[in-house]
Design a protein around this motif. Structure first.
Motif, PDB file in Angstrom:
ATOM      1  N   ARG A   4       0.833  -1.199   0.000  1.00 40.17           N
ATOM      2  CA  ARG A   4       0.000   0.000   0.000  1.00 40.17           C
ATOM      3  C   ARG A   4       0.866   1.246   0.000  1.00 40.17           C
ATOM      4  NH1 ARG A   4       0.665   0.734   5.442  1.00 40.17           N
ATOM      5  NH2 ARG A   4       0.643  -1.214   6.559  1.00 40.17           N
ATOM      6  N   ALA A   5       2.142   1.100   0.241  1.00 39.45           N
ATOM      7  CA  ALA A   5       3.031   2.261   0.234  1.00 39.45           C
ATOM      8  C   ALA A   5       4.430   1.798  -0.110  1.00 39.45           C
ATOM      9  CB  ALA A   5       3.036   2.937   1.592  1.00 39.45           C
TER      10      ALA A   5
ATOM     11  N   ALA B 140      10.864   3.913   1.833  1.00 42.68           N
ATOM     12  CA  ALA B 140      12.114   4.436   1.278  1.00 42.68           C
ATOM     13  C   ALA B 140      13.148   4.705   2.356  1.00 42.68           C
ATOM     14  CB  ALA B 140      11.833   5.716   0.495  1.00 42.68           C
TER      15      ALA B 140
ATOM     16  N   SER C  60      16.386  -1.836   6.575  1.00 42.88           N
ATOM     17  CA  SER C  60      16.449  -2.799   7.670  1.00 42.88           C
ATOM     18  C   SER C  60      15.028  -3.047   8.155  1.00 42.88           C
ATOM     19  CB  SER C  60      17.329  -2.239   8.797  1.00 42.88           C
ATOM     20  OG  SER C  60      16.766  -2.520  10.045  1.00 42.88           O
TER      21      SER C  60
ATOM     22  N   ARG D 100      13.984  -3.888  10.993  1.00 43.16           N
ATOM     23  CA  ARG D 100      13.673  -3.338  12.312  1.00 43.16           C
ATOM     24  C   ARG D 100      13.347  -1.856  12.204  1.00 43.16           C
ATOM     25  NH1 ARG D 100      18.156  -6.560  13.131  1.00 43.16           N
ATOM     26  NH2 ARG D 100      19.363  -4.687  12.856  1.00 43.16           N
ATOM     27  N   ALA D 101      14.036  -1.137  11.299  1.00 41.63           N
ATOM     28  CA  ALA D 101      13.726   0.278  11.105  1.00 41.63           C
ATOM     29  C   ALA D 101      12.372   0.425  10.424  1.00 41.63           C
ATOM     30  CB  ALA D 101      14.810   0.950  10.284  1.00 41.63           C
TER      31      ALA D 101
ATOM     32  N   ALA E 128       9.862  -1.561  10.542  1.00 42.74           N
ATOM     33  CA  ALA E 128       8.774  -1.912  11.452  1.00 42.74           C
ATOM     34  C   ALA E 128       8.384  -0.730  12.322  1.00 42.74           C
ATOM     35  CB  ALA E 128       9.182  -3.094  12.325  1.00 42.74           C
ATOM     36  N   LEU E 129       9.320   0.190  12.535  1.00 39.31           N
ATOM     37  CA  LEU E 129       9.011   1.372  13.346  1.00 39.31           C
ATOM     38  C   LEU E 129       8.196   2.391  12.561  1.00 39.31           C
ATOM     39  CD1 LEU E 129      12.317   2.185  15.211  1.00 39.31           C
ATOM     40  CD2 LEU E 129      10.226   1.298  16.152  1.00 39.31           C
ATOM     41  N   VAL E 130       8.396   2.429  11.242  1.00 36.24           N
ATOM     42  CA  VAL E 130       7.712   3.418  10.418  1.00 36.24           C
ATOM     43  C   VAL E 130       6.506   2.756   9.778  1.00 36.24           C
ATOM     44  CG1 VAL E 130       7.980   5.103   8.595  1.00 36.24           C
ATOM     45  CG2 VAL E 130       9.945   4.418   9.925  1.00 36.24           C
ATOM     46  N   SER E 131       5.383   2.868  10.397  1.00 39.20           N
ATOM     47  CA  SER E 131       4.136   2.318   9.865  1.00 39.20           C
ATOM     48  C   SER E 131       4.284   0.878   9.400  1.00 39.20           C
ATOM     49  CB  SER E 131       3.617   3.142   8.687  1.00 39.20           C
ATOM     50  OG  SER E 131       3.880   4.474   8.863  1.00 39.20           O
ATOM     51  N   GLY E 132       5.234   0.163   9.918  1.00 43.22           N
ATOM     52  CA  GLY E 132       5.377  -1.243   9.563  1.00 43.22           C
ATOM     53  C   GLY E 132       5.739  -1.489   8.112  1.00 43.22           C
TER      54      GLY E 132
ATOM     55  N   GLY F 113       0.790  -4.223   2.581  1.00 39.24           N
ATOM     56  CA  GLY F 113      -0.594  -4.095   2.999  1.00 39.24           C
ATOM     57  C   GLY F 113      -0.849  -4.885   4.264  1.00 39.24           C
TER      58      GLY F 113
ATOM     59  N   THR G 244      -0.112  -6.234   7.791  1.00 39.20           N
ATOM     60  CA  THR G 244       0.656  -5.734   8.924  1.00 39.20           C
ATOM     61  C   THR G 244       1.553  -6.797   9.536  1.00 39.20           C
ATOM     62  OG1 THR G 244      -1.254  -4.370   9.388  1.00 39.20           O
ATOM     63  CG2 THR G 244       0.397  -4.491  11.095  1.00 39.20           C
ATOM     64  N   TRP G 245       1.200  -8.072   9.324  1.00 39.89           N
ATOM     65  CA  TRP G 245       1.914  -9.138  10.020  1.00 39.89           C
ATOM     66  C   TRP G 245       2.987  -9.772   9.145  1.00 39.89           C
ATOM     67  CZ3 TRP G 245      -3.285  -8.265   9.842  1.00 39.89           C
ATOM     68  CH2 TRP G 245      -3.863  -7.845  11.037  1.00 39.89           C
TER      69      TRP G 245
ATOM     70  N   ASP H  76      -5.080  -7.983   0.984  1.00 37.98           N
ATOM     71  CA  ASP H  76      -3.694  -7.608   1.207  1.00 37.98           C
ATOM     72  C   ASP H  76      -2.725  -8.623   0.638  1.00 37.98           C
ATOM     73  OD1 ASP H  76      -4.192  -5.231   2.470  1.00 37.98           O
ATOM     74  OD2 ASP H  76      -4.389  -6.141   4.442  1.00 37.98           O
TER      75      ASP H  76
END
Lengths: 290, 435
Positions: A118-119, A122, A126, A128-129, A131-135, A139, A141-142, A214
């Motif tokens: 869905r997005a 950029a 990584s 882990r990074a 996952a911090l930004v809107s995952g 589409g 989430t998991w 999704d």
């Protein structure tokens, strides 16, 4: 005063100092001597020196110490070959418990060819990074973020990202060390014995069309597998099919036959077999983003 | 007495897009989603059931602890679901979904003004907590926690944050222009209740209209000052504002209340004034919708829980070329991956950027120019922290005061090599926290 006297004195003094300090060292080594079982070194030499932590010890040396003490059994070292494990067991005079080979498995099959984005993410490359930004941008989430933190974390070269951005575990090389389990921000990896062949390759907690919107291979919580499988083997919890592996003996390919998306698979001979009811996806290129 | 905080950066302001646009009210839409954890601290606990009818302004969740606040329904309607929904962080969090009743008037039940003068401080704090009021600057920290003082300490100064240092955002500016009376009422209430000696409104000089308006209004009010501040980012950060106004460098180990200061955002104070004036709990907030990707940029009053998609639709939708949508300001805001997430209490703006604003370049090697050090308002070494973050050496990062970082993004802004410093540091912070 001859020049020899000065040299002689210096030699005498240095020699005396050396002898004196040597005596101190000798005394100290006696006094502070710690007995260490010589078998520890030998056992350590027979271990693979991977220091992976799969045995629950911080490294190979502490594991060797625990082996010699008889606290753990040699079969716990998964990277070691069968022969070496038997050799250690024979050396220590214990019985090596035969352990089934365990491997890491990914509970996601949503590569770029079946999962919708869905997005576009950029940021830092990584997981882990992301996952911090809107995952990340997926589409779902998991699902797997596909940026390859597990690929980097795996010290045994067992995980490689495929062209759809999914990590593929090389079961021959995987030693079940848990590194990928720890590193994945979405908790998608699980360590399983190879005999656990029934596998739900999805973690999506959404259901029905919402899940399929999704990702084309999502578990839609339709519960057909629950109905087909022997009672109690599979249950739907939070819109996700969950296999009860304590009843693994009952598992058969019956459960996967009617899965409409192919989220539940039968892992046989390194191939994930989908049921005949699963929709066929022959797309070999990533889906368009958007 | 004019101080400045050291370091900081000067990003292009870009406020002219929305600065002259009066605040408009967004019409009610059909569906509202209210995450229960939209404030910092413990999530709220739902007190309504699925299928229940709720009035606008009715409490639908109670605080789940001391550092937690209540939640109120933004519309008259029906509770349709209480289940995990996509929240701004990208994660799913338990939320209450309310469908608006299309035939309801959506008029607030008129409440008599609360007699705040006769409340004790404890009662006042209780009121703020149960009115769901949080800091509306962006962090959504429950306001009542700031007012509850440990034994023997007292607030001397009330510092009002009207800096609005984030580029693009003009919601606080418009609020100060359009509702100075409500702001001053809020200041009067909080100042009186906390027993503060003085209230100081810090406003950056790029908002001359707000400074003049408030100055004209406060002539008759005792011990309230407006202090113009030179424009610099991150002026609106609590510690930076204290330094700029009082010249006191607050150590990272101390809270503002330890030195007798309470810092509040202007919109939080207006929310407090509204609550005590008409019983209106925090069910709506003012946001700025701006950026080159928005057809009609605007300053809006939005009911909390409105889906982002509906707000953008009201603003004429996104332009074709939109590349990224950010919730909050451009420096600290969070890029979002879905338009289905709701506006929450901490949302100060929605920015939609096209290619020219959201250009992504690739990272180049660090050239050791030291600009990030000169930018960091907390005197950290972002370059070193970034390198350590890449190597995942979190213990060393802590020795370099990793936890002091407020993630303002000045280092990433200043870096000529486009190294994503604040992103690296933020990831490391979360990860070292988890261990």
């Amino acid at each position: 005063m001859t020049p020899y006297l000065g040299i002689g004195l210096a030699a005498l003094f240095m020699g005396g100092l050396g002898v004196g300090l040597a005596a101190v060292l000798a005394a100290a080594s006696r006094k502070l001597y710690v007995y260490e079982d010589p078998r520890i070194d030998e056992v350590e030499d027979m271990l693979p020196h991977a220091n992976c932590g799969a045995c629950t010890k911080p490294g190979c040396r502490p594991f060797a110490e625990a082996l010699v003490k008889g606290e753990l059994d040699p079969g716990l070292c998964t990277p070691n070959s069968q022969e070496m494990t038997q050799a250690i067991a024979g050396f220590l005079g214990v019985e090596a418990v035969k352990r089934e080979k365990r491997v890491a498995r990914l509970a996601c099959a949503g590569g770029a060819h079946v999962a919708y984005f869905r997005a576009e993410y950029a940021g830092l490359k990584s997981c882990r990074a992301a996952a911090l930004v809107s995952g990340g941008g997926k589409g779902c989430t998991w699902g797997c973020l596909g940026l390859g933190d597990c690929d980097i974390a795996c010290e045994f070269d067992a995980i490689h990202m495929n062209k759809f951005g999914l990590p593929i575990v090389n079961e021959g090389k995987c030693v079940a060390c848990d590194d990928c389990v720890d590193v994945c921000p979405k908790d998608l990896f699980e360590i399983h014995p190879v005999s656990h062949k029934l596998w739900v390759a999805c973690k999506s907690l959404s259901a029905g069309d919402e899940a399929e919107q999704d990702c084309e291979v999502a578990c839609t919580a339709c519960a057909r597998c629950v109905v087909d499988a022997p009672e109690g083997l599979i249950e739907i919890r939070n819109n996700l099919a969950i296999v009860d592996y304590t009843k693994n003996d009952l598992a058969s390919t019956v459960a996967i036959e009617r899965c409409p998306t192919g989220a539940i698979v039968w892992l046989d001979d390194k191939k994930a077999k989908k049921g005949t009811g699963a929709k066929k996806i022959v797309r070999m290129e990533p889906l368009p983003r958007g | 007495m004019r101080h400045r905080f050291s370091h900081g950066v000067h990003p292009q302001q870009n406020k002219e897009l929305t600065v002259d646009l009066p605040i408009q009210r967004v019409p009610f839409v059909g569906r509202y989603v209210l995450p229960l954890d939209q404030h910092l601290g413990a999530p709220a606990q739902a007190t309504v059931n699925v299928g229940e009818r709720v009035r606008r302004g009715q409490r639908i969740a109670r605080p789940g602890g001391f550092v937690s606040t209540a939640l109120h329904s933004p519309v008259t309607g029906k509770v349709m679901a209480i289940e995990p929904r996509r929240a701004p962080g990208g994660k799913f969090s338990p939320s209450i979904e309310i469908h608006a009743d299309p035939f309801a008037t959506q008029r607030l039940t008129p409440n008599p003004p609360i007699d705040w003068l006769s409340l004790t401080l404890e009662e006042f704090i209780h009121h703020i907590q149960w009115a769901g009021i949080v800091g509306l600057g962006g962090a959504a920290f429950p306001s009542h926690v700031k007012y509850s003082m440990p034994e023997g300490k007292k607030i001397e100064y009330l510092l009002i944050n009207g800096a609005e240092c984030e580029p693009y955002l003009t919601n606080d500016h418009r609020l100060m222009l359009e509702r100075p009376d409500a702001l001053l009422q809020g200041i009067a209430i909080v100042k009186r209740k906390l027993g503060a000696k003085r209230a100081i409104i810090g406003i950056e000089t790029n908002k001359p209209g707000a400074i003049d308006t408030l100055r004209a209004q406060i002539k008759r009010i005792h011990k309230v000052d407006v202090m113009p501040l030179p424009v610099k980012y991150p002026q609106g950060a609590e510690r930076m504002l204290i330094k700029a106004v009082f010249g006191y460098e607050l150590p990272a180990t101390k809270l503002p209340r330890d030195i007798g200061i309470a810092v509040n955002n202007v919109s939080s104070l207006v929310a407090i004034a509204d609550y005590f004036g008409s019983g209106l709990p925090l069910i709506e907030r003012i946001i700025t919708v701006s950026g080159s990707g928005v057809t009609y940029p605007a300053n809006l009053i939005v009911p909390i829980g409105t889906p982002l998609r509906e707000v953008l639709r009201f603003c004429g939708g996104l332009r074709e070329a939109t590349k990224s949508v950010i919730m909050g300001g451009p420096m600290m805001g969070q890029p979002i991956g879905s338009l289905d997430i709701p506006i929450v209490k901490g949302t100060s703006g929605i920015l939609a950027f096209t290619e020219k604003e959201a250009s992504t370049t690739f990272e180049l090697p660090c050239i050791r120019c030291g600009r990030c050090l000169a930018a960091c308002p907390h005197f950290l070494n972002p370059s070193r922290l970034g390198r350590l973050a890449k190597a995942r050496r979190f213990d060393e990062m802590r020795a370099y005061r990793l936890t002091d970082c407020v993630e303002c993004g000045a280092c990433s802004y200043a870096c000529p090599s486009e190294i994503p410093l604040v992103q690296l540091i933020r990831t490391a912070k979360r990860e070292s926290h988890q261990r």
